[in-house]
Write an enzyme that holds these catalytic residues in place. Sequence first.
Site, mmCIF file in Angstrom:
data_model
loop_
_atom_site.group_PDB
_atom_site.id
_atom_site.type_symbol
_atom_site.label_atom_id
_atom_site.label_comp_id
_atom_site.label_asym_id
_atom_site.label_seq_id
_atom_site.Cartn_x
_atom_site.Cartn_y
_atom_site.Cartn_z
ATOM 1 N N GLN A 149 2.209 -6.104 -2.986
ATOM 2 C CA GLN A 149 2.561 -6.048 -1.561
ATOM 3 C C GLN A 149 3.853 -5.233 -1.368
ATOM 4 O OE1 GLN A 149 1.823 -9.581 -2.747
ATOM 5 N NE2 GLN A 149 -0.258 -8.904 -2.484
ATOM 6 N N ASP A 156 0.810 -1.226 0.000
ATOM 7 C CA ASP A 156 0.000 0.000 0.000
ATOM 8 C C ASP A 156 0.839 1.270 0.000
ATOM 9 O OD1 ASP A 156 -2.228 -1.686 0.213
ATOM 10 O OD2 ASP A 156 -2.022 -1.739 2.388
ATOM 11 N N GLY A 186 -4.325 -4.980 -4.028
ATOM 12 C CA GLY A 186 -5.370 -4.074 -4.487
ATOM 13 C C GLY A 186 -4.748 -2.782 -4.941
ATOM 14 N N HIS A 187 -4.810 -2.534 -6.224
ATOM 15 C CA HIS A 187 -4.290 -1.284 -6.786
ATOM 16 C C HIS A 187 -5.472 -0.404 -7.138
ATOM 17 C CE1 HIS A 187 -0.341 -2.691 -6.977
ATOM 18 N NE2 HIS A 187 -0.103 -2.712 -8.255
ATOM 19 N N LYS A 206 1.863 1.992 -4.992
ATOM 20 C CA LYS A 206 2.482 1.406 -6.190
ATOM 21 C C LYS A 206 1.582 1.529 -7.407
ATOM 22 C CE LYS A 206 3.071 -2.654 -4.525
ATOM 23 N NZ LYS A 206 2.621 -2.325 -3.170
HETATM 24 P P1 IMP Z 1 -2.202 -12.663 2.656
HETATM 25 O O1 IMP Z 1 -1.288 -12.221 1.567
HETATM 26 O O2 IMP Z 1 -3.660 -12.463 2.343
HETATM 27 O O3 IMP Z 1 -1.906 -14.061 3.100
HETATM 28 O O4 IMP Z 1 -1.937 -11.727 3.947
HETATM 29 C C1 IMP Z 1 -0.706 -11.766 4.662
HETATM 30 C C2 IMP Z 1 -0.320 -10.392 5.181
HETATM 31 O O5 IMP Z 1 0.014 -9.537 4.113
HETATM 32 C C3 IMP Z 1 -1.437 -9.689 5.948
HETATM 33 O O6 IMP Z 1 -0.850 -8.922 6.986
HETATM 34 C C4 IMP Z 1 -2.052 -8.787 4.902
HETATM 35 O O7 IMP Z 1 -2.712 -7.683 5.460
HETATM 36 C C5 IMP Z 1 -0.821 -8.382 4.116
HETATM 37 N N1 IMP Z 1 -1.102 -8.073 2.693
HETATM 38 C C6 IMP Z 1 -1.349 -8.934 1.704
HETATM 39 N N2 IMP Z 1 -1.516 -8.302 0.537
HETATM 40 C C7 IMP Z 1 -1.359 -7.007 0.787
HETATM 41 C C8 IMP Z 1 -1.378 -5.837 -0.053
HETATM 42 O O8 IMP Z 1 -1.573 -5.874 -1.268
HETATM 43 N N3 IMP Z 1 -1.147 -4.658 0.601
HETATM 44 C C9 IMP Z 1 -0.897 -4.592 1.926
HETATM 45 N N4 IMP Z 1 -0.857 -5.640 2.721
HETATM 46 C C10 IMP Z 1 -1.088 -6.849 2.172
#
Ligand code: IMP
Length: 436
Positions: free
Chosen positions: A223, A13, A40-41, A16
Amino acid sequence: MPVAVVVGTQWGDEGKGKIVDYYASRADMVIRYCGGANAGHTIVHGEKKFKFHHLPSGCLYRRTTNILGNGMVVDPKKLLEEIDALHSAGIRPKIIISPRAHVVLPYHFVLDGAEEERKGKMAAGTTKRGIGPAYADKAARFGIRFSEFIQPHIFREKLRMLHQIKLRVIEGVYGMHFTGTEEEIYREYSNYAQRLSPFVSDTTELVHKAIANKRKVLLEGAQGTMLDIDHGLYPYGTSSNTTAGGACTGSGIGPTAIDEVIGVVKVYTSRVGTGPIPTELSDTTGNFIRDKGGEYGTTTGRPRRIGWLDLPTLRYAAKVNGLTGLAFTRVDTLSGLDKLKVCTHYRCKDKKVVSTPVSYVELEACTPVYKEFPGWRDLGHVGWLEAAKKGYKALPPQARAYLEFISREVGVPIYLISVGPGKEDTIVLKDIFKRK
Ligand code: IMP
């Protein structure tokens, strides 16, 4: 022509979407190399706002080839929703899915929730998009690749075996009820497979062809560095290699093919999910920044945790990604405060720590040490746009001093500065993809 990677340097977040969209508008090919629907973009395109979870940001540009790389785990239902949304807006992008990318299936969602619940304090606060279980299956060789998914007899055969196993785990280990029968999942998902089949083609070959033809190739990270499965703050991260190395393994190119690695830096810290954040602001300043920046997760809508900028994280990100340039975001959001703080290093049991420690246990024991900066005034939407038009010198001097300090400390030059959500709210100091 350069091959460039864009990575998040913090907790995801970082903004990007905006930066990648800027470069994507100039690129010939954009490749997403990791993650899935957890990302999520939000991309502001003229009057319209698009939320992409799987799709590479180049999807809004007619001449760009958009690749979902082999490093991704793809939720076919969600991907089709994204494609359908673009089609109904009259946008028909060129999308190609790697046959080596993995498929996220209903039992992955159920397991994601069940595992999180059992983990208690160790839960990462996942997005519940089935990401961890899908990557676990990939590593255990229980996964289903797109090449298998689109061949009905192979999909059926693998699903039969996997459904039995997953059902036993969900019911026996977690004591939960799983509603989807093998037949129901097959019927629903073979329909998705059929619809996605025309999009599947050998992307590795296409990427190599593009590089050989000197095309502008952009590798889009999802991420952030601190969420990387190897280099992030384990176990409070995601399950893929979000760092620049993942751009190679997640797309099928070697490290020598990459010319630039651009690290996106939000000028403060934010994250969703659990785990320590040394500079976290649980006060009115944190609330001010959250509200001003609309800091709520694009995928889950959760309020993001806010903190001051953290240099140990950025120094670490510069190393593990091999950053060549920085792209700053949210300079406008951070405006309007009298004073700002930057964490220059941590104190950890009387030791000075300048780069992120290995484990969350060490990080929890760290106290941030701050340097104070004067804030800069809010120029308002028109004022920021005006500054972006005039260039770097038009930024408030306090903002320039802040950004230059960070760049110096991290040892990486500034390539780009974002002062608003649109492409026009961008100041470019080094243009890696010059327009033809
Ligand atoms: P997962 O990728 O859904 O397994 O989540 C694992 C961790 O990564 C959690 O703390 C999520 O909130 C974080 N996370 C996953 N994808 C994103 C993203 O696109 N932006 C920010 N945090 C993310």
